[in-house]
Structure formats: structure tokens, C-alpha cells
Scaffold this motif. Structure first.
Motif, PDB file in Angstrom:
ATOM      1  N   TYR A  60      46.045  34.744  41.914  1.00  0.00           N
ATOM      2  CA  TYR A  60      46.407  34.183  40.619  1.00  0.00           C
ATOM      3  C   TYR A  60      45.275  34.478  39.642  1.00  0.00           C
ATOM      4  O   TYR A  60      44.188  34.884  40.053  1.00  0.00           O
ATOM      5  N   PRO A  61      45.466  34.256  38.348  1.00  0.00           N
ATOM      6  CA  PRO A  61      44.399  34.563  37.386  1.00  0.00           C
ATOM      7  C   PRO A  61      43.088  33.811  37.620  1.00  0.00           C
ATOM      8  O   PRO A  61      42.028  34.299  37.255  1.00  0.00           O
ATOM      9  N   ALA A  88      46.403  45.573  51.533  1.00  0.00           N
ATOM     10  CA  ALA A  88      45.000  45.147  51.545  1.00  0.00           C
ATOM     11  C   ALA A  88      44.271  45.687  50.323  1.00  0.00           C
ATOM     12  O   ALA A  88      43.499  44.968  49.674  1.00  0.00           O
ATOM     13  N   ARG A  89      44.515  46.951  49.996  1.00  0.00           N
ATOM     14  CA  ARG A  89      43.875  47.539  48.805  1.00  0.00           C
ATOM     15  C   ARG A  89      44.359  46.874  47.529  1.00  0.00           C
ATOM     16  O   ARG A  89      43.594  46.678  46.585  1.00  0.00           O
ATOM     17  N   ILE A 146      41.703  41.100  43.095  1.00  0.00           N
ATOM     18  CA  ILE A 146      40.580  40.160  43.062  1.00  0.00           C
ATOM     19  C   ILE A 146      39.469  40.712  42.175  1.00  0.00           C
ATOM     20  O   ILE A 146      38.936  40.008  41.314  1.00  0.00           O
ATOM     21  N   GLU A 147      39.118  41.980  42.379  1.00  0.00           N
ATOM     22  CA  GLU A 147      38.052  42.582  41.584  1.00  0.00           C
ATOM     23  C   GLU A 147      38.420  42.632  40.098  1.00  0.00           C
ATOM     24  O   GLU A 147      37.575  42.382  39.246  1.00  0.00           O
ATOM     25  N   GLU A 148      39.658  42.949  39.793  1.00  0.00           N
ATOM     26  CA  GLU A 148      40.107  43.009  38.395  1.00  0.00           C
ATOM     27  C   GLU A 148      40.048  41.644  37.734  1.00  0.00           C
ATOM     28  O   GLU A 148      39.586  41.517  36.594  1.00  0.00           O
ATOM     29  N   LYS A 182      38.150  39.088  38.613  1.00  0.00           N
ATOM     30  CA  LYS A 182      36.744  38.705  38.475  1.00  0.00           C
ATOM     31  C   LYS A 182      36.119  39.429  37.287  1.00  0.00           C
ATOM     32  O   LYS A 182      35.327  38.853  36.547  1.00  0.00           O
ATOM     33  N   GLN A 183      36.481  40.684  37.084  1.00  0.00           N
ATOM     34  CA  GLN A 183      35.954  41.449  35.964  1.00  0.00           C
ATOM     35  C   GLN A 183      36.462  40.884  34.635  1.00  0.00           C
ATOM     36  O   GLN A 183      35.694  40.775  33.676  1.00  0.00           O
ATOM     37  N   ARG A 184      37.719  40.526  34.577  1.00  0.00           N
ATOM     38  CA  ARG A 184      38.284  39.940  33.358  1.00  0.00           C
ATOM     39  C   ARG A 184      37.612  38.617  33.026  1.00  0.00           C
ATOM     40  O   ARG A 184      37.443  38.279  31.859  1.00  0.00           O
ATOM     41  N   ALA A 185      37.284  37.848  34.050  1.00  0.00           N
ATOM     42  CA  ALA A 185      36.644  36.547  33.829  1.00  0.00           C
ATOM     43  C   ALA A 185      35.145  36.685  33.595  1.00  0.00           C
ATOM     44  O   ALA A 185      34.483  35.697  33.302  1.00  0.00           O
ATOM     45  N   GLY A 186      34.613  37.878  33.762  1.00  0.00           N
ATOM     46  CA  GLY A 186      33.186  38.089  33.577  1.00  0.00           C
ATOM     47  C   GLY A 186      32.350  37.574  34.726  1.00  0.00           C
ATOM     48  O   GLY A 186      31.181  37.256  34.583  1.00  0.00           O
ATOM     49  N   LEU A 187      32.946  37.501  35.924  1.00  0.00           N
ATOM     50  CA  LEU A 187      32.263  36.965  37.086  1.00  0.00           C
ATOM     51  C   LEU A 187      31.785  38.037  38.046  1.00  0.00           C
ATOM     52  O   LEU A 187      31.133  37.740  39.028  1.00  0.00           O
TER      53      LEU A 187
END
Length: 93
Positions: free
Chosen positions: A19-20, A75-76, A82-84, A86-91
Motif C-alpha cells: 500500500y502507499p 517477487a520482483r 516497496i522501493e518505489e 519508499k522513494q516517493r515518501a523520501g525514505l
């Protein structure tokens, strides 16, 4: 709550949903056990294997969630979602 961005299945009735703001892992016969992992708590997401992949989600709290027997594309897809997020959230570093 809304629809998940990405969703996949693993061994023993595990369903992983991204989820976002969090990753949700449902397990059990009817998905009665739910574990939420917030994106800020996720340290890394890695994949291992080609045919029966293992997706490992490591948290800052020392927990490791190993989701076995996943298809490689699923899996990919979960890892990249998840990576996308986290990047959007700046984490993500």
C-alpha cells in the motif's frame, strides 16, 4: 483503505500487499493473521533464487520476513513497489 499497489502470494497461504504507506502480510487459512509493516520500518527488500524465489523483507527492528516459493516476476514486482513507495515518501537512500 483502498486497493493495494501490488499484491503477490507465497508459500503457506501468505499474501503480500503493498500500500502507499505500508506492507501487509496476511497468513493463515482465511488470511486471519495480518501483520502491517510501515515503510519507514523497512530496511531492505531482497530477492534470492530464480524458480522458487525467496523475498526477504528486513526491518529496522531486527525482524526478517522470508516469503518462500514465490514466482520470480511477483517477487520482483513486490520489491520494486516497496522501493518505489519508499522513494516517493523520501525514505529511501
Amino acid at each position: 483503505m483502498g486497493a493495494p499497489i501490488s499484491q503477490a502470494t507465497a508459500h503457506r497461504n501468505h499474501v503480500v500487499s503493498v500500500y502507499p504507506d505500508r506492507v501487509e502480510i496476511r497468513s493463515g487459512w482465511q488470511g486471519e493473521t495480518i501483520e502491517d509493516i510501515h515503510l519507514r520500518d523497512i530496511e531492505s527488500a531482497t530477492t534470492r533464487g530464480i524458480v522458487n524465489c525467496t523475498l526477504t523483507i528486513a526491518t529496522n527492528k531486527g525482524q526478517r520476513h522470508e516469503l518462500r516459493n514465490m514466482a520470480l516476476p511477483e517477487a520482483r514486482q513486490i520489491k520494486s513497489a516497496i522501493e518505489e513507495q519508499k522513494q516517493r515518501a523520501g525514505l529511501y537512500e
